[in-house]
Design a protein around this motif. Structure first.
Motif, PDB file in Angstrom:
ATOM      1  N   ARG A 176     -54.155   2.565  22.460  1.00 54.09           N
ATOM      2  CA  ARG A 176     -53.952   3.299  21.208  1.00 54.09           C
ATOM      3  C   ARG A 176     -53.094   4.523  21.494  1.00 54.09           C
ATOM      4  NH1 ARG A 176     -57.859   6.427  18.270  1.00 54.09           N
ATOM      5  NH2 ARG A 176     -59.212   6.231  20.067  1.00 54.09           N
ATOM      6  N   THR A 177     -52.043   4.690  20.713  1.00 57.66           N
ATOM      7  CA  THR A 177     -51.147   5.832  20.921  1.00 57.66           C
ATOM      8  C   THR A 177     -51.255   6.846  19.794  1.00 57.66           C
ATOM      9  OG1 THR A 177     -49.381   4.530  19.911  1.00 57.66           O
ATOM     10  CG2 THR A 177     -49.463   4.576  22.309  1.00 57.66           C
ATOM     11  N   GLU A 178     -51.798   6.421  18.636  1.00 59.02           N
ATOM     12  CA  GLU A 178     -51.962   7.334  17.497  1.00 59.02           C
ATOM     13  C   GLU A 178     -53.369   7.910  17.516  1.00 59.02           C
ATOM     14  OE1 GLU A 178     -49.486   6.366  13.674  1.00 59.02           O
ATOM     15  OE2 GLU A 178     -50.839   4.710  14.143  1.00 59.02           O
ATOM     16  N   ALA A 181     -61.489   3.102  19.744  1.00 60.38           N
ATOM     17  CA  ALA A 181     -62.515   3.206  20.790  1.00 60.38           C
ATOM     18  C   ALA A 181     -61.979   4.015  21.957  1.00 60.38           C
ATOM     19  CB  ALA A 181     -62.925   1.815  21.262  1.00 60.38           C
ATOM     20  N   VAL A 182     -62.914   4.550  22.743  1.00 56.40           N
ATOM     21  CA  VAL A 182     -62.524   5.273  23.949  1.00 56.40           C
ATOM     22  C   VAL A 182     -63.365   4.760  25.110  1.00 56.40           C
ATOM     23  CG1 VAL A 182     -64.075   7.237  23.514  1.00 56.40           C
ATOM     24  CG2 VAL A 182     -62.067   7.558  24.958  1.00 56.40           C
ATOM     25  N   PRO A 221     -60.092   9.337  30.184  1.00 55.38           N
ATOM     26  CA  PRO A 221     -60.474   8.441  29.081  1.00 55.38           C
ATOM     27  C   PRO A 221     -59.297   7.570  28.644  1.00 55.38           C
ATOM     28  CG  PRO A 221     -61.177  10.690  28.640  1.00 55.38           C
ATOM     29  CD  PRO A 221     -60.289  10.748  29.849  1.00 55.38           C
ATOM     30  N   LYS A 222     -59.596   6.312  28.323  1.00 52.76           N
ATOM     31  CA  LYS A 222     -58.568   5.398  27.821  1.00 52.76           C
ATOM     32  C   LYS A 222     -58.853   5.145  26.347  1.00 52.76           C
ATOM     33  CE  LYS A 222     -57.573   2.752  31.993  1.00 52.76           C
ATOM     34  NZ  LYS A 222     -57.601   1.433  32.618  1.00 52.76           N
ATOM     35  N   HIS A 223     -57.848   5.379  25.505  1.00 49.69           N
ATOM     36  CA  HIS A 223     -57.991   5.155  24.062  1.00 49.69           C
ATOM     37  C   HIS A 223     -57.463   3.766  23.737  1.00 49.69           C
ATOM     38  CE1 HIS A 223     -59.112   9.339  23.318  1.00 49.69           C
ATOM     39  NE2 HIS A 223     -58.266   9.616  24.306  1.00 49.69           N
ATOM     40  N   LEU A 259     -67.237   3.643  24.771  1.00 48.25           N
ATOM     41  CA  LEU A 259     -67.609   2.641  25.770  1.00 48.25           C
ATOM     42  C   LEU A 259     -67.706   3.315  27.132  1.00 48.25           C
ATOM     43  CD1 LEU A 259     -65.175  -0.207  24.653  1.00 48.25           C
ATOM     44  CD2 LEU A 259     -67.641  -0.172  24.324  1.00 48.25           C
ATOM     45  N   LEU A 260     -68.822   3.092  27.819  1.00 51.76           N
ATOM     46  CA  LEU A 260     -69.056   3.685  29.125  1.00 51.76           C
ATOM     47  C   LEU A 260     -68.633   2.705  30.211  1.00 51.76           C
ATOM     48  CD1 LEU A 260     -70.332   6.085  30.695  1.00 51.76           C
ATOM     49  CD2 LEU A 260     -72.479   4.814  30.632  1.00 51.76           C
TER      50      LEU A 260
END
Length: 196
Positions: free
Chosen positions: A11-13, A30-31, A39-41, A93-94
Motif C-alpha cells: 500500500r502506497t496511499e 492492513a499493517v 511496519p509493512k503497509h 497483523l503481528l
C-alpha cells in the motif's frame, strides 16, 4: 490451527482518503509489524480475509504473500470494524516465526452433561494460553460431566492440549452450574414463611 495463505498488495496511499480508496477497491488496509522490523503497509482482499476470520477467528495463522515477491507469517492482532456496516476497516497483523511461542486467547468448547436441575452459566468463553505459533489450538474442551449444582470449572481444571501452557489465572471461573432463579425464589419464600 491450520495455516492459510492470503495474497496482499503493498500500500502506497495513506491517511483517511487512501484507506477509503483501498476499501472501495474491495480491499482492507492492513499493517504487518513485529520483531523490530519496519511496519509493512499492505492491502488484503476484503472478502477472503473476512471469511478467514469467520472460520478461524483471531488465532488464524496466515502466510501473507505480498505481490512484491515477499511473504510473511502473521497472526491477526487487532481488527477495526465499521459499527454500522459490520465490515472490517483495518487490520493489524503481528509477524511471527515458526517455533515462536505466542500468547493467545482460545475459545472454550463445553463438553459433557452436568447434574440435572441446574442452570449452566458461561463466565468466560476463552482461556489464555501460550503455544507455538504454528500449533495454536482451534478450541479447548472444558468437561462439565457430572458437575453438581453450585459447582464450577476453573482454568486450572482444564486439560490443555500438548504444547500449550496456561496463562489465565488458575482460579478464573469458566463455567458454573447454578440453581435456577425460580427455585431460589421459592426457597426464599419458604424461609420467609417459616420465620413468620
Amino acid at each position: 490451527m491450520s495455516e492459510v495463505r492470503i495474497s496482499a498488495e503493498p500500500r502506497t496511499e495513506f491517511g483517511k482518503g487512501g484507506a477509503r480508496r483501498t476499501r472501495r477497491a474491495g480491499k482492507i488496509p492492513a499493517v504487518l509489524y513485529g520483531h523490530g522490523e519496519q511496519p509493512k503497509h499492505v492491502a488484503l482482499p476484503s472478502l477472503e480475509f473476512t471469511n478467514l476470520i469467520r472460520r478461524g477467528g483471531m488465532n488464524q495463522l496466515m502466510t501473507v504473500e505480498i505481490s512484491d515477491g515477499t511473504s510473511e507469517l502473521a497472526l491477526p492482532k487487532a481488527l477495526q470494524r465499521d459499527p454500522i456496516k459490520d465490515t472490517i476497516d483495518h487490520v493489524d497483523l503481528l509477524l511471527v516465526r515458526r517455533g515462536e511461542i505466542v500468547t493467545v486467547d482460545v475459545r472454550i468448547n463445553i463438553v459433557g452433561e452436568p447434574e440435572k436441575g441446574g442452570l449452566l452459566v458461561t463466565e468466560n468463553d476463552t482461556i489464555t494460553v501460550e503455544a507455538d505459533a504454528t500449533a495454536i489450538p482451534d478450541s479447548i474442551d472444558v468437561s462439565i460431566e457430572g458437575l453438581a449444582v453450585g459447582g464450577h470449572v476453573t482454568a486450572a481444571d482444564v486439560t490443555l492440549p500438548t504444547g500449550s501452557t496456561l496463562v489465565s489465572e488458575p482460579e478464573t471461573t469458566l463455567v458454573s452450574l447454578t440453581q435456577p432463579r425460580s427455585e431460589v425464589s421459592a426457597e426464599n419464600g419458604e424461609d420467609a414463611e417459616a420465620e413468620a
